[in-house]
Design an enzyme around this catalytic site. Structure first.
Site, PDB file in Angstrom:
ATOM      1  N   LYS A   1       7.040   8.090  -7.066  1.00  0.00           N
ATOM      2  CA  LYS A   1       6.867   6.801  -6.396  1.00  0.00           C
ATOM      3  C   LYS A   1       5.424   6.301  -6.374  1.00  0.00           C
ATOM      4  O   LYS A   1       5.171   5.132  -6.080  1.00  0.00           O
ATOM      5  CB  LYS A   1       7.405   6.890  -4.959  1.00  0.00           C
ATOM      6  CG  LYS A   1       8.919   7.053  -4.893  1.00  0.00           C
ATOM      7  CD  LYS A   1       9.407   7.368  -3.484  1.00  0.00           C
ATOM      8  CE  LYS A   1       9.194   6.243  -2.516  1.00  0.00           C
ATOM      9  NZ  LYS A   1      10.051   5.066  -2.798  1.00  0.00           N
TER      10      LYS A   1
ATOM     11  N   ASP B   1      18.329   3.774 -13.484  1.00  0.00           N
ATOM     12  CA  ASP B   1      17.580   3.074 -14.532  1.00  0.00           C
ATOM     13  C   ASP B   1      16.453   4.009 -14.944  1.00  0.00           C
ATOM     14  O   ASP B   1      15.534   4.253 -14.166  1.00  0.00           O
ATOM     15  CB  ASP B   1      17.032   1.759 -13.974  1.00  0.00           C
ATOM     16  CG  ASP B   1      16.172   0.998 -14.974  1.00  0.00           C
ATOM     17  OD1 ASP B   1      15.783   1.576 -16.011  1.00  0.00           O
ATOM     18  OD2 ASP B   1      15.866  -0.179 -14.704  1.00  0.00           O
TER      19      ASP B   1
ATOM     20  N   PHE C   1      14.280   9.022  -5.056  1.00  0.00           N
ATOM     21  CA  PHE C   1      13.892   9.906  -3.954  1.00  0.00           C
ATOM     22  C   PHE C   1      15.093  10.355  -3.120  1.00  0.00           C
ATOM     23  O   PHE C   1      15.478  11.531  -3.134  1.00  0.00           O
ATOM     24  CB  PHE C   1      12.859   9.158  -3.108  1.00  0.00           C
ATOM     25  CG  PHE C   1      12.357   9.876  -1.887  1.00  0.00           C
ATOM     26  CD1 PHE C   1      12.343  11.256  -1.801  1.00  0.00           C
ATOM     27  CD2 PHE C   1      11.860   9.146  -0.819  1.00  0.00           C
ATOM     28  CE1 PHE C   1      11.863  11.916  -0.670  1.00  0.00           C
ATOM     29  CE2 PHE C   1      11.371   9.769   0.313  1.00  0.00           C
ATOM     30  CZ  PHE C   1      11.380  11.155   0.395  1.00  0.00           C
ATOM     31  N   ILE C   2      15.716   9.436  -2.418  1.00  0.00           N
ATOM     32  CA  ILE C   2      16.827   9.819  -1.538  1.00  0.00           C
ATOM     33  C   ILE C   2      18.058  10.174  -2.356  1.00  0.00           C
ATOM     34  O   ILE C   2      18.774  11.131  -2.040  1.00  0.00           O
ATOM     35  CB  ILE C   2      17.107   8.704  -0.517  1.00  0.00           C
ATOM     36  CG1 ILE C   2      15.887   8.487   0.381  1.00  0.00           C
ATOM     37  CG2 ILE C   2      18.331   9.058   0.346  1.00  0.00           C
ATOM     38  CD1 ILE C   2      16.011   7.326   1.350  1.00  0.00           C
TER      39      ILE C   2
ATOM     40  N   HIS D   1       0.536  11.572   0.094  1.00  0.00           N
ATOM     41  CA  HIS D   1      -0.831  11.135  -0.173  1.00  0.00           C
ATOM     42  C   HIS D   1      -1.852  12.010   0.549  1.00  0.00           C
ATOM     43  O   HIS D   1      -2.874  12.396  -0.038  1.00  0.00           O
ATOM     44  CB  HIS D   1      -1.006   9.672   0.251  1.00  0.00           C
ATOM     45  CG  HIS D   1      -0.383   8.693  -0.698  1.00  0.00           C
ATOM     46  ND1 HIS D   1      -0.872   8.459  -1.958  1.00  0.00           N
ATOM     47  CD2 HIS D   1       0.714   7.899  -0.562  1.00  0.00           C
ATOM     48  CE1 HIS D   1      -0.128   7.563  -2.570  1.00  0.00           C
ATOM     49  NE2 HIS D   1       0.845   7.196  -1.747  1.00  0.00           N
TER      50      HIS D   1
ATOM     51  N   PHE E   1      -6.287   4.743   8.571  1.00  0.00           N
ATOM     52  CA  PHE E   1      -6.845   3.472   9.026  1.00  0.00           C
ATOM     53  C   PHE E   1      -7.487   3.618  10.398  1.00  0.00           C
ATOM     54  O   PHE E   1      -7.017   4.372  11.247  1.00  0.00           O
ATOM     55  CB  PHE E   1      -5.757   2.396   9.118  1.00  0.00           C
ATOM     56  CG  PHE E   1      -5.256   1.910   7.785  1.00  0.00           C
ATOM     57  CD1 PHE E   1      -6.084   1.840   6.677  1.00  0.00           C
ATOM     58  CD2 PHE E   1      -3.941   1.488   7.644  1.00  0.00           C
ATOM     59  CE1 PHE E   1      -5.621   1.385   5.456  1.00  0.00           C
ATOM     60  CE2 PHE E   1      -3.466   1.030   6.436  1.00  0.00           C
ATOM     61  CZ  PHE E   1      -4.306   0.978   5.334  1.00  0.00           C
ATOM     62  N   GLU E   2      -8.551   2.846  10.594  1.00  0.00           N
ATOM     63  CA  GLU E   2      -9.119   2.709  11.935  1.00  0.00           C
ATOM     64  C   GLU E   2      -8.121   1.969  12.827  1.00  0.00           C
ATOM     65  O   GLU E   2      -7.040   1.594  12.398  1.00  0.00           O
ATOM     66  CB  GLU E   2     -10.447   1.938  11.850  1.00  0.00           C
ATOM     67  CG  GLU E   2     -11.551   2.703  11.145  1.00  0.00           C
ATOM     68  CD  GLU E   2     -12.829   1.892  11.039  1.00  0.00           C
ATOM     69  OE1 GLU E   2     -12.773   0.657  11.249  1.00  0.00           O
ATOM     70  OE2 GLU E   2     -13.881   2.486  10.738  1.00  0.00           O
TER      71      GLU E   2
ATOM     72  N   SER F   1      17.711  -0.729   5.020  1.00  0.00           N
ATOM     73  CA  SER F   1      16.298  -0.413   5.247  1.00  0.00           C
ATOM     74  C   SER F   1      15.846  -0.897   6.609  1.00  0.00           C
ATOM     75  O   SER F   1      16.252  -1.980   7.062  1.00  0.00           O
ATOM     76  CB  SER F   1      15.432  -1.083   4.172  1.00  0.00           C
ATOM     77  OG  SER F   1      14.063  -0.990   4.479  1.00  0.00           O
TER      78      SER F   1
ATOM     79  N   TYR G   1      12.033  -7.654  -0.655  1.00  0.00           N
ATOM     80  CA  TYR G   1      12.823  -6.418  -0.570  1.00  0.00           C
ATOM     81  C   TYR G   1      13.605  -6.380   0.735  1.00  0.00           C
ATOM     82  O   TYR G   1      14.820  -6.156   0.749  1.00  0.00           O
ATOM     83  CB  TYR G   1      11.903  -5.203  -0.671  1.00  0.00           C
ATOM     84  CG  TYR G   1      12.585  -3.909  -0.300  1.00  0.00           C
ATOM     85  CD1 TYR G   1      13.510  -3.327  -1.157  1.00  0.00           C
ATOM     86  CD2 TYR G   1      12.318  -3.276   0.919  1.00  0.00           C
ATOM     87  CE1 TYR G   1      14.165  -2.145  -0.815  1.00  0.00           C
ATOM     88  CE2 TYR G   1      12.959  -2.101   1.264  1.00  0.00           C
ATOM     89  CZ  TYR G   1      13.874  -1.539   0.401  1.00  0.00           C
ATOM     90  OH  TYR G   1      14.527  -0.376   0.750  1.00  0.00           O
TER      91      TYR G   1
END
Length: 318
Positions: free
Chosen positions: A177, A32, A10-11, A186, A200-201, A116, A139
Site C-alpha cells: 500500500k 486487479d 490487505f484485508i 511507517h 504530527f505536532e 468504510s 472514495y
C-alpha cells in the site's frame, strides 16, 4: 466455493488466510493485478482459481452461472482517498458493488462487503445513522452511495447483505500500500532507517501525537467477516473498529517497545491538512454487539506486537 474480491489486497488476503486456517481452499480469488507486487500477499495461501476483477464484472453483468457459491466477500475497490476522478471511482466502487450485490441477491448468495469509516467525515459521531454521515472525498462518497443503495434495497432482500465500516486497520499484508499503509508500518520502517518515529505536532486542541484514532488489527477484521459467514441471518451495516480510540503516541510507543530502541520526533502539522484531518475517531460498536458479536478486540500494544512479530518473520513484508 467462496468468492473474495480484492483478494490480493490487505484485508482481502487476510480473509483468505483466515479461511485457509479453517481448512477452506475452495476459494475464487478476484483482483486487479496491474500492481504485480500484490501477488506476494497470496504466495503462502491456498485457493482454487483466480479471475481478473473486470472479468468477474463482465460475467456478473451477463448473469453467468458461476456454480455453487457459499458467499461473496467483496473487498475490492479503488481505496486511494486522494483520487478525485469521480467517474472512475464511482465505476470502480459503486457500479461494481451494485452489480455484484444484485447478482448475489438474485441467487440468495450471502454478500459481505467493505464499507468504510470515511463516510463519517470529520465526525464527531461514528454511529451507523444517516445523520452521522458526511463524506469528504470521492472514495468516501462512493462507499456512502453504495451503503445508501443497500439500505434502499434491504426491504425486498431475503438473503444476507452485510457491510463493514472499517476504521484504521493495520497488520500483516499491507506492505504493497506504500503511502496508504498504516502508521504502524511507517513507524516501524522509520525506526529501522532513522531510529525515530515522526508524528504530527498538536492540532485541533490535541497535544503532539495525541490525536486519536480507532486502530483495529486486521486479524480482528477478518474474524468479524468470518463471524458474518457463520451467521447468515445477520444483515445490516456495521462499524468494524474496537470501540476504543488510542493515540498516535500509543502506536509509536508500541513500535519503539517492540524494537527496543528509538525516539519520537514531532513535525509541523501540514497546512494542506488543516480542516481535512480526522483528529479523533472511535467506532460505536453497539450495532455489531447487539447482532451477537462478542469477541474481544486487540489493543494497540497487542496488535502491534503481533504485527511486528509477523513482519520480521516474513522476508517479503518489509
Amino acid at each position: 466455493m467462496i468468492i473474495v474480491t480484492g483478494a490480493a489486497g490487505f484485508i482481502g488476503s487476510n480473509i483468505v488466510a483466515a479461511l485457509n486456517a479453517r481448512g477452506r481452499t475452495d476459494i475464487l480469488l478476484v483482483d486487479d493485478m496491474s500492481d504485480g507486487r500484490k501477488c506476494l500477499n497470496l504466495a503462502d495461501l491456498d485457493f482454487a482459481d483466480y479471475l481478473e476483477y473486470d472479468d468477474l464484472l463482465a460475467r456478473v453483468e451477463k448473469g453467468d452461472d458461476l456454480g455453487a457459491i457459499d458467499a461473496v466477500f467483496h473487498q475490492g475497490a479503488c481505496s486511494d482517498t486522494t483520487e478525485w476522478d469521480g467517474r472512475y471511482v464511482m465505476d470502480r466502487n459503486y457500479r461494481y458493488s451494485k452489480s455484484l450485490h444484485d447478482w448475489c441477491v438474485a441467487r440468495g448468495v450471502p454478500f459481505i462487503y467493505a464499507s468504510s469509516a470515511s463516510v463519517y467525515g470529520m465526525g464527531p459521531d461514528f454511529v451507523e445513522t444517516r445523520a452521522a454521515e458526511r463524506p469528504l472525498n470521492m472514495y468516501a462518497f462512493s462507499k456512502f452511495a453504495f451503503d445508501q443503495y443497500v439500505r434502499a434495497q434491504a426491504p425486498t432482500v431475503n438473503s444476507q447483505v452485510a457491510g463493514l465500516r472499517y476504521f484504521n486497520v493495520y497488520g500483516p499484508r499491507e506492505q504493497h500500500k506504500g503511502k496508504m499503509a498504516s502508521v504502524a508500518w511507517h513507524f516501524s520502517g522509520q525506526i529501522e532507517r532513522d531510529g525515530e518515529c515522526r508524528l504530527f505536532e498538536g492540532s485541533d486542541g490535541y497535544g503532539a501525537g495525541e490525536q486519536r484514532r480507532d486502530f483495529i488489527y486486521v486479524g480482528d477484521c477478518a474474524a468479524v467477516n468470518l463471524w458474518l459467514l457463520d451467521n447468515p441471518r445477520v444483515s445490516g451495516i456495521f462499524n468494524c473498529g474496537t470501540g476504543r480510540s488510542q493515540t498516535f503516541n500509543d502506536v509509536a510507543d508500541a513500535v519503539i517497545d517492540w524494537h527496543g530502541r528509538g525516539d519520537k520526533h514531532y513535525i509541523a502539522f501540514p497546512e494542506s491538512l488543516v480542516g481535512r484531518y480526522q483528529s479523533y475517531t472511535e467506532a460505536d460498536m453497539g450495532a455489531l454487539r447487539a447482532a451477537g458479536y462478542d469477541r474481544a478486540f486487540c489493543s494497540v500494544a497487542e496488535g502491534v506486537t503481533r504485527y511486528l512479530d509477523w513482519m520480521h518473520a516474513t522476508p517479503a513484508a518489509g
